[in-house]
Design a protein around this motif. Structure first.
Motif, PDB file in Angstrom:
ATOM      1  N   ARG A  49       0.831  -1.093  -0.013  1.00 37.73           N
ATOM      2  CA  ARG A  49       0.515   0.010  -0.112  1.00 37.73           C
ATOM      3  C   ARG A  49       1.060   1.183  -0.302  1.00 37.73           C
ATOM      4  NH1 ARG A  49      -2.876  -4.132  -0.491  1.00 37.73           N
ATOM      5  NH2 ARG A  49      -4.609  -4.177   0.063  1.00 37.73           N
ATOM      6  N   ASP A  50       1.737   1.395  -1.134  1.00 39.64           N
ATOM      7  CA  ASP A  50       2.832   2.205  -1.122  1.00 39.64           C
ATOM      8  C   ASP A  50       2.136   4.239  -1.493  1.00 39.64           C
ATOM      9  OD1 ASP A  50       4.632   0.152  -0.684  1.00 39.64           O
ATOM     10  OD2 ASP A  50       4.871   0.625  -3.667  1.00 39.64           O
ATOM     11  N   ALA A  51       2.846   4.526  -0.700  1.00 40.41           N
ATOM     12  CA  ALA A  51       2.509   5.989  -0.816  1.00 40.41           C
ATOM     13  C   ALA A  51       3.508   6.796   0.476  1.00 40.41           C
ATOM     14  CB  ALA A  51       0.737   6.596  -0.032  1.00 40.41           C
ATOM     15  N   THR A  52       3.576   7.860   0.446  1.00 30.74           N
ATOM     16  CA  THR A  52       4.354   8.702   0.829  1.00 30.74           C
ATOM     17  C   THR A  52       4.066   9.130   2.175  1.00 30.74           C
ATOM     18  OG1 THR A  52       3.573  10.866   0.545  1.00 30.74           O
ATOM     19  CG2 THR A  52       5.395  10.090  -0.237  1.00 30.74           C
ATOM     20  N   MET A  53       3.984   9.151   3.668  1.00 25.67           N
ATOM     21  CA  MET A  53       4.185   9.653   5.484  1.00 25.67           C
ATOM     22  C   MET A  53       2.652  10.162   4.825  1.00 25.67           C
ATOM     23  SD  MET A  53       7.520   8.523   7.938  1.00 25.67           S
ATOM     24  CE  MET A  53       7.974  10.334   7.144  1.00 25.67           C
ATOM     25  N   ARG A  54       3.073  11.415   3.975  1.00 29.77           N
ATOM     26  CA  ARG A  54       2.052  12.637   4.021  1.00 29.77           C
ATOM     27  C   ARG A  54       0.491  12.023   3.442  1.00 29.77           C
ATOM     28  NH1 ARG A  54       2.854  18.025   0.435  1.00 29.77           N
ATOM     29  NH2 ARG A  54       2.889  16.839  -0.764  1.00 29.77           N
ATOM     30  N   LYS A  55       0.485  10.921   2.579  1.00 29.15           N
ATOM     31  CA  LYS A  55      -0.332  10.900   1.920  1.00 29.15           C
ATOM     32  C   LYS A  55      -0.832   9.154   2.310  1.00 29.15           C
ATOM     33  CE  LYS A  55       0.621  13.212  -2.722  1.00 29.15           C
ATOM     34  NZ  LYS A  55       1.263  12.867  -3.893  1.00 29.15           N
TER      35      LYS A  55
ATOM     36  N   GLU B 199      -3.649   5.503   8.036  1.00 31.83           N
ATOM     37  CA  GLU B 199      -3.484   4.895   9.160  1.00 31.83           C
ATOM     38  C   GLU B 199      -4.060   3.759   8.408  1.00 31.83           C
ATOM     39  OE1 GLU B 199      -4.762   5.436  12.830  1.00 31.83           O
ATOM     40  OE2 GLU B 199      -4.299   8.563  12.275  1.00 31.83           O
ATOM     41  N   GLU B 200      -5.222   4.154   7.894  1.00 34.08           N
ATOM     42  CA  GLU B 200      -6.151   1.989   7.187  1.00 34.08           C
ATOM     43  C   GLU B 200      -4.481   1.915   6.447  1.00 34.08           C
ATOM     44  OE1 GLU B 200      -9.647   0.062   5.449  1.00 34.08           O
ATOM     45  OE2 GLU B 200      -9.545   2.775   4.500  1.00 34.08           O
ATOM     46  N   MET B 201      -3.674   2.430   5.312  1.00 38.48           N
ATOM     47  CA  MET B 201      -2.804   1.510   4.572  1.00 38.48           C
ATOM     48  C   MET B 201      -1.802   1.121   5.241  1.00 38.48           C
ATOM     49  SD  MET B 201      -2.844   5.040   1.442  1.00 38.48           S
ATOM     50  CE  MET B 201      -1.696   4.398   0.938  1.00 38.48           C
TER      51      MET B 201
ATOM     52  N   SER C 155      11.444 -11.323   4.519  1.00 41.86           N
ATOM     53  CA  SER C 155      11.897 -10.251   4.593  1.00 41.86           C
ATOM     54  C   SER C 155      11.539  -9.785   3.310  1.00 41.86           C
ATOM     55  CB  SER C 155      12.881  -9.974   5.471  1.00 41.86           C
ATOM     56  OG  SER C 155      12.605  -8.942   5.572  1.00 41.86           O
ATOM     57  N   SER C 156      12.132  -8.271   3.560  1.00 43.76           N
ATOM     58  CA  SER C 156      12.284  -7.209   1.587  1.00 43.76           C
ATOM     59  C   SER C 156      13.823  -6.649   2.100  1.00 43.76           C
ATOM     60  CB  SER C 156      11.369  -7.019   1.500  1.00 43.76           C
ATOM     61  OG  SER C 156      12.048  -5.722   0.742  1.00 43.76           O
ATOM     62  N   ILE C 157      14.761  -6.361   1.220  1.00 42.22           N
ATOM     63  CA  ILE C 157      15.775  -5.560   1.100  1.00 42.22           C
ATOM     64  C   ILE C 157      15.407  -4.181   2.063  1.00 42.22           C
ATOM     65  CG2 ILE C 157      15.797  -4.411  -0.752  1.00 42.22           C
ATOM     66  CD1 ILE C 157      18.798  -5.535   0.782  1.00 42.22           C
ATOM     67  N   SER C 158      13.976  -4.107   1.716  1.00 41.20           N
ATOM     68  CA  SER C 158      13.315  -2.605   1.786  1.00 41.20           C
ATOM     69  C   SER C 158      13.464  -2.777   4.316  1.00 41.20           C
ATOM     70  CB  SER C 158      12.418  -2.976   1.161  1.00 41.20           C
ATOM     71  OG  SER C 158      11.361  -1.413   1.770  1.00 41.20           O
TER      72      SER C 158
ATOM     73  N   ALA D 155      11.942   5.219   0.077  1.00 43.35           N
ATOM     74  CA  ALA D 155      11.139   6.325  -0.113  1.00 43.35           C
ATOM     75  C   ALA D 155       9.482   5.164  -0.416  1.00 43.35           C
ATOM     76  CB  ALA D 155      11.041   7.498  -0.780  1.00 43.35           C
ATOM     77  N   GLY D 156       8.660   5.783   0.215  1.00 50.03           N
ATOM     78  CA  GLY D 156       7.386   5.451  -0.081  1.00 50.03           C
ATOM     79  C   GLY D 156       6.718   4.271   0.089  1.00 50.03           C
ATOM     80  N   GLN D 157       7.465   3.710   1.131  1.00 49.40           N
ATOM     81  CA  GLN D 157       7.047   1.956   1.128  1.00 49.40           C
ATOM     82  C   GLN D 157       7.189   2.666   3.257  1.00 49.40           C
ATOM     83  OE1 GLN D 157       8.745  -0.184  -0.448  1.00 49.40           O
ATOM     84  NE2 GLN D 157       7.551  -0.615  -1.241  1.00 49.40           N
ATOM     85  N   THR D 158       7.211   3.558   3.954  1.00 50.55           N
ATOM     86  CA  THR D 158       7.616   3.697   5.314  1.00 50.55           C
ATOM     87  C   THR D 158       6.862   1.829   6.326  1.00 50.55           C
ATOM     88  OG1 THR D 158       5.724   4.645   5.610  1.00 50.55           O
ATOM     89  CG2 THR D 158       8.161   5.917   5.585  1.00 50.55           C
ATOM     90  N   ASN D 159       5.974   2.437   5.502  1.00 55.83           N
ATOM     91  CA  ASN D 159       4.440   0.356   5.941  1.00 55.83           C
ATOM     92  C   ASN D 159       5.576  -0.276   5.681  1.00 55.83           C
ATOM     93  OD1 ASN D 159       4.525   0.889   3.497  1.00 55.83           O
ATOM     94  ND2 ASN D 159       1.643   0.848   3.671  1.00 55.83           N
ATOM     95  N   TYR D 160       5.784  -1.343   4.303  1.00 54.38           N
ATOM     96  CA  TYR D 160       6.556  -1.709   4.375  1.00 54.38           C
ATOM     97  C   TYR D 160       7.820  -2.030   4.885  1.00 54.38           C
ATOM     98  CZ  TYR D 160       7.733  -4.957   0.871  1.00 54.38           C
ATOM     99  OH  TYR D 160       7.938  -6.513   0.131  1.00 54.38           O
TER     100      TYR D 160
END
Length: 249
Positions: free
Chosen positions: A96-102, A105-107, A143-146, A152-157
């Motif tokens: 559910r990729d997006a910058t933190m600003r966008k 919380e559900e994502m 896991s992932s190298i992330s 960027a755009g994957q703070t959740n992931y």
């Protein structure tokens, strides 16, 4: 090869992509495989596809990895159908990729729930069975190298995948006494439907960062999972293997 002859494995998120490749490799190595997926119909189709392709049998199962009841039922299915549980691969995931600003919380919660809560529930359910078996078992967390470098755009992931590393290392310390091994794989850029949907310029820029000069194939992750699932890695636990073609090393 018969590295998993007579053993039983569960793989979550295995109706397609990396999970399906792992299922194919395990079946070819002799394992009975339970393919778990949020889409039960696709899991059944994948299991039917696997039948006759290797020495092992296969079964499909619908499973929401964020549900403790579903994960416990999945383990019970493997034990009742095939007589035990020797390998569990926590592979299911979403983005559910997006910058933190966008990012809503559900994502954030959705990604953490599937990846991190799902891996914890799977590790716990599998270990509860494996620790009572004379031979123990092997748990492989994807896991992932992330989770190492952050993207960027994957703070959740990135947070979820980093959490899986911590989970792997902590769980390995808890259940090692019972010969239950817990290891993780951090894939890099792997050629799947998800990555091939990236804009061409972004995809090519990521390939340029890879010393081997190409994206990896799902089968190349599957072979590392097979290594960790088998006795070839019998003295490894709490390890995190990067499979990235050299990217971010």
């Amino acid at each position: 090869m018969s590295l998993l002859q007579g053993r039983t494995a569960i793989i979550t998120g295995a109706a397609q992509g990396i999970g399906l490749s792992i299922a194919e490799a395990f079946t070819a190595a002799g394992a009975n495989v339970v393919i778990a997926d949020i889409d039960g119909a696709r899991a059944d189709t994948a299991a039917t596809h696997l039948k006759g392709t290797g020495a092992g049998d296969s079964a499909g199962a619908a499973c929401d990895v964020s549900s403790a009841d579903d994960m416990n039922a999945l383990v019970e299915l493997a034990v009742s159908r095939f007589g035990g549980l020797d390998v569990f691969v926590n592979n299911a995931g979403i983005t559910r990729d997006a910058t933190m600003r966008k990012m809503s919380e559900e994502m954030f919660d959705q990604v953490i729930s599937v990846h991190l809560r799902g891996a914890w529930l799977g590790t716990r359910a599998a270990a509860n069975v494996m620790r009572e078996q004379p031979g123990g078992g092997s748990i492989v967390n994807i896991s992932s190298i992330s989770g190492k470098v952050g993207l960027a755009g994957q703070t959740n992931y990135s947070a979820a995948k980093a959490g899986i590393v911590g989970l792997t290392k902590a769980a390995a310390k808890e259940v090692g006494f019972a010969n239950v091994r817990v290891n993780a794989i951090q894939p890099g850029l792997i050629r799947t439907a998800m990555t091939e949907a990236l804009p061409n310029d972004i995809y090519e820029s990521r390939v340029k960062d890879i010393p081997l000069g190409r994206a990896g194939e799902p089968s190349e992750i599957a072979q590392v999972a097979l290594f960790l699932a088998s006795d070839m890695s019998s003295y490894m636990t709490g390890a995190v293997l990067e499979v990235t073609g050299g990217r971010h090393t």
